[in-house]
Design a protein around this motif. Sequence first.
Motif, PDB file in Angstrom:
ATOM      1  N   THR A 180     120.364  84.088  47.439  1.00 42.61           N
ATOM      2  CA  THR A 180     121.412  84.829  46.752  1.00 42.61           C
ATOM      3  C   THR A 180     121.368  86.291  47.183  1.00 42.61           C
ATOM      4  O   THR A 180     120.322  86.791  47.596  1.00 42.61           O
ATOM      5  CB  THR A 180     121.277  84.707  45.216  1.00 42.61           C
ATOM      6  OG1 THR A 180     122.453  85.199  44.597  1.00 42.61           O
ATOM      7  CG2 THR A 180     120.070  85.442  44.693  1.00 42.61           C
ATOM      8  N   TRP A 181     122.515  86.945  47.077  1.00 43.28           N
ATOM      9  CA  TRP A 181     122.607  88.374  47.355  1.00 43.28           C
ATOM     10  C   TRP A 181     122.343  89.148  46.074  1.00 43.28           C
ATOM     11  O   TRP A 181     122.885  88.808  45.030  1.00 43.28           O
ATOM     12  CB  TRP A 181     123.995  88.723  47.876  1.00 43.28           C
ATOM     13  CG  TRP A 181     124.263  88.194  49.248  1.00 43.28           C
ATOM     14  CD1 TRP A 181     124.951  87.060  49.562  1.00 43.28           C
ATOM     15  CD2 TRP A 181     123.836  88.756  50.481  1.00 43.28           C
ATOM     16  NE1 TRP A 181     124.978  86.893  50.919  1.00 43.28           N
ATOM     17  CE2 TRP A 181     124.300  87.910  51.516  1.00 43.28           C
ATOM     18  CE3 TRP A 181     123.101  89.888  50.815  1.00 43.28           C
ATOM     19  CZ2 TRP A 181     124.057  88.179  52.855  1.00 43.28           C
ATOM     20  CZ3 TRP A 181     122.855  90.151  52.163  1.00 43.28           C
ATOM     21  CH2 TRP A 181     123.333  89.310  53.161  1.00 43.28           C
ATOM     22  N   VAL A 182     121.517  90.162  46.165  1.00 33.15           N
ATOM     23  CA  VAL A 182     121.220  91.028  45.015  1.00 33.15           C
ATOM     24  C   VAL A 182     121.374  92.484  45.452  1.00 33.15           C
ATOM     25  O   VAL A 182     121.207  92.807  46.631  1.00 33.15           O
ATOM     26  CB  VAL A 182     119.790  90.792  44.462  1.00 33.15           C
ATOM     27  CG1 VAL A 182     119.622  89.369  43.954  1.00 33.15           C
ATOM     28  CG2 VAL A 182     118.731  91.103  45.503  1.00 33.15           C
ATOM     29  N   PRO A 183     121.690  93.368  44.517  1.00 32.10           N
ATOM     30  CA  PRO A 183     121.767  94.796  44.866  1.00 32.10           C
ATOM     31  C   PRO A 183     120.394  95.312  45.299  1.00 32.10           C
ATOM     32  O   PRO A 183     119.365  94.923  44.730  1.00 32.10           O
ATOM     33  CB  PRO A 183     122.193  95.468  43.563  1.00 32.10           C
ATOM     34  CG  PRO A 183     122.716  94.379  42.691  1.00 32.10           C
ATOM     35  CD  PRO A 183     122.033  93.122  43.114  1.00 32.10           C
ATOM     36  N   LEU A 184     120.377  96.183  46.292  1.00 35.29           N
ATOM     37  CA  LEU A 184     119.109  96.769  46.737  1.00 35.29           C
ATOM     38  C   LEU A 184     118.398  97.466  45.585  1.00 35.29           C
ATOM     39  O   LEU A 184     117.166  97.446  45.506  1.00 35.29           O
ATOM     40  CB  LEU A 184     119.341  97.774  47.873  1.00 35.29           C
ATOM     41  CG  LEU A 184     119.743  97.209  49.224  1.00 35.29           C
ATOM     42  CD1 LEU A 184     119.962  98.340  50.223  1.00 35.29           C
ATOM     43  CD2 LEU A 184     118.700  96.224  49.740  1.00 35.29           C
ATOM     44  N   SER A 185     119.164  98.037  44.683  1.00 34.01           N
ATOM     45  CA  SER A 185     118.565  98.757  43.546  1.00 34.01           C
ATOM     46  C   SER A 185     117.821  97.823  42.591  1.00 34.01           C
ATOM     47  O   SER A 185     117.039  98.282  41.763  1.00 34.01           O
ATOM     48  CB  SER A 185     119.643  99.513  42.777  1.00 34.01           C
ATOM     49  OG  SER A 185     120.600  98.613  42.265  1.00 34.01           O
ATOM     50  N   SER A 186     118.048  96.513  42.709  1.00 29.12           N
ATOM     51  CA  SER A 186     117.381  95.566  41.805  1.00 29.12           C
ATOM     52  C   SER A 186     116.047  95.063  42.359  1.00 29.12           C
ATOM     53  O   SER A 186     115.361  94.292  41.700  1.00 29.12           O
ATOM     54  CB  SER A 186     118.292  94.365  41.522  1.00 29.12           C
ATOM     55  OG  SER A 186     118.274  93.463  42.606  1.00 29.12           O
ATOM     56  N   LEU A 187     115.687  95.487  43.560  1.00 31.50           N
ATOM     57  CA  LEU A 187     114.455  95.005  44.193  1.00 31.50           C
ATOM     58  C   LEU A 187     113.279  95.927  43.921  1.00 31.50           C
ATOM     59  O   LEU A 187     113.420  97.148  43.920  1.00 31.50           O
ATOM     60  CB  LEU A 187     114.644  94.898  45.707  1.00 31.50           C
ATOM     61  CG  LEU A 187     115.693  93.931  46.208  1.00 31.50           C
ATOM     62  CD1 LEU A 187     115.740  93.981  47.731  1.00 31.50           C
ATOM     63  CD2 LEU A 187     115.431  92.521  45.727  1.00 31.50           C
ATOM     64  N   LYS A 188     112.121  95.297  43.706  1.00 30.77           N
ATOM     65  CA  LYS A 188     110.861  96.029  43.607  1.00 30.77           C
ATOM     66  C   LYS A 188     109.851  95.243  44.429  1.00 30.77           C
ATOM     67  O   LYS A 188     109.970  94.025  44.573  1.00 30.77           O
ATOM     68  CB  LYS A 188     110.390  96.117  42.154  1.00 30.77           C
ATOM     69  CG  LYS A 188     111.307  96.944  41.293  1.00 30.77           C
ATOM     70  CD  LYS A 188     110.742  97.151  39.917  1.00 30.77           C
ATOM     71  CE  LYS A 188     111.709  98.028  39.141  1.00 30.77           C
ATOM     72  NZ  LYS A 188     111.227  98.436  37.874  1.00 30.77           N
ATOM     73  N   SER A 189     108.851  95.924  44.936  1.00 32.63           N
ATOM     74  CA  SER A 189     107.845  95.211  45.723  1.00 32.63           C
ATOM     75  C   SER A 189     107.056  94.255  44.824  1.00 32.63           C
ATOM     76  O   SER A 189     106.922  94.492  43.627  1.00 32.63           O
ATOM     77  CB  SER A 189     106.909  96.190  46.427  1.00 32.63           C
ATOM     78  OG  SER A 189     106.194  96.920  45.486  1.00 32.63           O
ATOM     79  N   TYR A 190     106.561  93.202  45.415  1.00 35.66           N
ATOM     80  CA  TYR A 190     105.764  92.225  44.678  1.00 35.66           C
ATOM     81  C   TYR A 190     104.489  91.989  45.471  1.00 35.66           C
ATOM     82  O   TYR A 190     104.528  91.434  46.575  1.00 35.66           O
ATOM     83  CB  TYR A 190     106.540  90.913  44.480  1.00 35.66           C
ATOM     84  CG  TYR A 190     105.820  89.956  43.574  1.00 35.66           C
ATOM     85  CD1 TYR A 190     105.894  90.095  42.198  1.00 35.66           C
ATOM     86  CD2 TYR A 190     105.041  88.920  44.083  1.00 35.66           C
ATOM     87  CE1 TYR A 190     105.216  89.234  41.350  1.00 35.66           C
ATOM     88  CE2 TYR A 190     104.363  88.055  43.242  1.00 35.66           C
ATOM     89  CZ  TYR A 190     104.458  88.214  41.880  1.00 35.66           C
ATOM     90  OH  TYR A 190     103.780  87.356  41.042  1.00 35.66           O
ATOM     91  N   ASP A 191     103.361  92.434  44.914  1.00 33.95           N
ATOM     92  CA  ASP A 191     102.091  92.398  45.631  1.00 33.95           C
ATOM     93  C   ASP A 191     101.116  91.349  45.112  1.00 33.95           C
ATOM     94  O   ASP A 191     100.008  91.251  45.608  1.00 33.95           O
ATOM     95  CB  ASP A 191     101.417  93.772  45.556  1.00 33.95           C
ATOM     96  CG  ASP A 191     102.257  94.855  46.186  1.00 33.95           C
ATOM     97  OD1 ASP A 191     102.986  94.556  47.152  1.00 33.95           O
ATOM     98  OD2 ASP A 191     102.207  95.999  45.703  1.00 33.95           O
ATOM     99  N   GLU A 192     101.528  90.601  44.113  1.00 38.12           N
ATOM    100  CA  GLU A 192     100.624  89.612  43.518  1.00 38.12           C
ATOM    101  C   GLU A 192     100.758  88.260  44.211  1.00 38.12           C
ATOM    102  O   GLU A 192     101.634  88.064  45.050  1.00 38.12           O
ATOM    103  CB  GLU A 192     100.947  89.473  42.026  1.00 38.12           C
ATOM    104  CG  GLU A 192     100.780  90.772  41.256  1.00 38.12           C
ATOM    105  CD  GLU A 192     101.315  90.676  39.839  1.00 38.12           C
ATOM    106  OE1 GLU A 192     101.149  89.610  39.211  1.00 38.12           O
ATOM    107  OE2 GLU A 192     101.901  91.666  39.372  1.00 38.12           O
TER     108      GLU A 192
END
Length: 125
Positions: free
Chosen positions: A69-81
């Motif tokens: 799916t397409w999501v706004p760039l502003s809705s992304l956060k890194s995920y390091d777990e």
Amino acid sequence: MKNETYVRAFYKTGVYVAELIEMQEENQRALVKVLAVLRHPTQGDLHNPKMTNVPFFHQRKALAQFEKTWVPLSSLKSYDEQVPDYKTSLKKALEKQISELESQDTDWSRACLEKLKECQNEYGL
């Protein structure tokens, strides 16, 4: 080691762990592939939150495993777990939301619980 390809993606009212597939800076969006569910989507009408007197009270399912799916760039956060198993994460997110709603006693929470129980049955959980 930090993995730049895994992100926490917010889509409508759900939150997912996803693999970043493509970024379109010019359109301010990213294509992601769902790997796990962190928060199950909220039920009902997104334009009239916490209201039951709406034309259609929507059942909102979580995005499927590997769904893109397409999501706004502003809705992304890194995920390091560690990326959780999809089905296990879906069950945990659904149970958490059900538990939170069971502690409330409103028309909206009861309507949400009804829709979430339908989702639970359709997911086979």
